[in-house]
Design a protein around this motif. Structure first.
Motif, mmCIF file in Angstrom:
data_model
loop_
_atom_site.group_PDB
_atom_site.id
_atom_site.type_symbol
_atom_site.label_atom_id
_atom_site.label_comp_id
_atom_site.label_asym_id
_atom_site.label_seq_id
_atom_site.Cartn_x
_atom_site.Cartn_y
_atom_site.Cartn_z
ATOM 1 N N VAL A 148 29.784 -28.183 19.747
ATOM 2 C CA VAL A 148 28.842 -27.910 18.658
ATOM 3 C C VAL A 148 27.750 -27.014 19.225
ATOM 4 N N SER A 149 27.666 -25.794 18.745
ATOM 5 C CA SER A 149 26.633 -24.870 19.197
ATOM 6 C C SER A 149 26.335 -23.890 18.075
ATOM 7 N N GLY A 150 25.272 -23.115 18.262
ATOM 8 C CA GLY A 150 24.889 -22.191 17.206
ATOM 9 C C GLY A 150 24.464 -22.963 15.969
ATOM 10 N N GLU A 151 24.891 -22.496 14.801
ATOM 11 C CA GLU A 151 24.542 -23.173 13.551
ATOM 12 C C GLU A 151 25.568 -24.254 13.256
ATOM 13 N N ALA A 152 25.084 -25.449 12.968
ATOM 14 C CA ALA A 152 25.962 -26.578 12.659
ATOM 15 C C ALA A 152 25.701 -27.043 11.236
ATOM 16 N N GLU A 153 26.766 -27.448 10.574
ATOM 17 C CA GLU A 153 26.672 -27.995 9.221
ATOM 18 C C GLU A 153 27.001 -29.486 9.277
ATOM 19 N N ILE A 154 26.199 -30.288 8.586
ATOM 20 C CA ILE A 154 26.398 -31.734 8.574
ATOM 21 C C ILE A 154 26.898 -32.143 7.192
ATOM 22 N N ARG A 155 28.173 -32.564 7.141
ATOM 23 C CA ARG A 155 28.807 -32.967 5.890
ATOM 24 C C ARG A 155 28.952 -34.485 5.871
ATOM 25 N N THR A 156 28.569 -35.108 4.773
ATOM 26 C CA THR A 156 28.625 -36.566 4.689
ATOM 27 C C THR A 156 29.416 -36.994 3.461
ATOM 28 N N GLU A 157 30.072 -38.148 3.584
ATOM 29 C CA GLU A 157 30.901 -38.658 2.492
ATOM 30 C C GLU A 157 30.876 -40.181 2.499
ATOM 31 N N LEU A 158 30.644 -40.769 1.342
ATOM 32 C CA LEU A 158 30.721 -42.220 1.194
ATOM 33 C C LEU A 158 32.192 -42.601 1.076
ATOM 34 N N LEU A 159 32.686 -43.342 2.065
ATOM 35 C CA LEU A 159 34.089 -43.749 2.063
ATOM 36 C C LEU A 159 34.315 -44.984 1.208
ATOM 37 N N ARG A 160 33.412 -45.936 1.324
ATOM 38 C CA ARG A 160 33.527 -47.165 0.539
ATOM 39 C C ARG A 160 32.210 -47.911 0.580
ATOM 40 N N ILE A 202 19.589 -30.935 1.086
ATOM 41 C CA ILE A 202 20.762 -30.624 0.286
ATOM 42 C C ILE A 202 21.919 -31.476 0.787
ATOM 43 N N GLU A 203 23.038 -31.428 0.085
ATOM 44 C CA GLU A 203 24.157 -32.318 0.396
ATOM 45 C C GLU A 203 24.746 -32.065 1.770
ATOM 46 N N ALA A 204 24.865 -30.803 2.178
ATOM 47 C CA ALA A 204 25.447 -30.461 3.482
ATOM 48 C C ALA A 204 24.515 -29.490 4.204
#
Length: 261
Positions: free
Chosen positions: A69-81, A18-20
């Motif tokens: 960063v511990s426990g549950e981590a969320e990975i968010r990504t974004e195309l800057l350019r 998924i996205e994040a």
């Protein structure tokens, strides 16, 4: 990996497509109260490459270790350019509602140029031997147990320099750049060689520049070196390098470290 610590390939395989995606950071991948920085970098890179599978080769990454960063981590990504030559992608690793790690990945195609200065590789006669394994010190962070680490015999007491051979124990099916991301930060700061007594420290940022498009080495072994260029006022800056088993230069890096000693 060890029997009770999930391997990096297993962690990446568990990431939802998924996205994040969110992931629970295992205790066996921590250093102190936070996840090992190489792990968060590798997981973020795996998510980026999954979301944008047609990227050029990775050439650089700027990593800021903002908070734990511990426990549950969320990975968010974004195309800057994304231009004709390069793509900039930001990855944020968020834990407990707060930013833990912010990474800017730079992917870039090779270009024709009249300017050439090859990276400095090691002469075959200078490639250090891998010493026999020794016991892992009791004070070592838990993430170290995911790696095989061997001394090179190059270090001297009182000199802010470290040199080790290292490999990830389970690297099955890993993207070579993801493997390099997880192993590139495995050495402790070189300033530790100057400690008169042990105390806590914290990596504040890390920048790694990749010198090849497809890193390769023999049997997973990489030669890692780090040397402090200053240690003062409770902080240290260091220059780092990664070579493969043939002594070829694969990556260079810099790191800024806070010292609480």
């Amino acid at each position: 990996m060890t029997d009770d610590i999930p391997s990096l390939p297993a962690l990446i395989a568990s990431l939802p497509d998924i996205e994040a995606p969110r992931i629970l950071i295992p205790d066996g991948w921590k250093q102190g109260r936070t996840a090992y920085g190489g792990l968060t970098t590798a997981l973020a890179l795996a998510v980026v490459k999954r979301r944008w599978p047609d990227l050029p080769p990775l050439r650089s990454a700027q990593i800021a270790f903002v908070g734990p960063v511990s426990g549950e981590a969320e990975i968010r990504t974004e195309l800057l350019r994304r231009g004709r030559t390069a793509a900039y992608i930001q990855a944020d690793v968020v834990s407990d509602g707060a930013l833990g790690v912010r990474i800017t990945f730079i992917f870039m195609h090779a270009r024709e140029s009249h300017v050439e200065l090859p990276p400095r590789s090691l002469d075959p006669a200078q490639i250090p031997l891998r010493k026999p394994p020794t016991d892992i010190p009791s004070m070592a962070p838990s993430f170290v147990r995911n790696f095989d680490i061997r001394s090179t015999g190059e270090e001297q007491q009182g000199v802010a320099h470290m040199s080790r051979w290292a490999r990830l124990r389970d690297r099955t099916g890993l993207d070579p750049m993801v493997e390099l991301a997880v192993i590139g930060d495995v050495l402790p700061p070189a300033a530790m060689r100057l400690f008169r007594e042990f105390g806590p420290l914290s990596s504040m940022n890390w920048q790694i520049n990749l010198l090849v498009e497809q890193p390769e080495t023999e049997d997973g072994w990489w030669l890692l070196r780090t040397t402090s260029d200053h240690v003062q006022s409770g902080s240290s800056g260091q220059q780092m390098s990664i070579h493969n088993s043939r002594g070829e230069a694969i990556a260079t890096a810099t790191q800024f470290v806070a010292l609480f000693v």
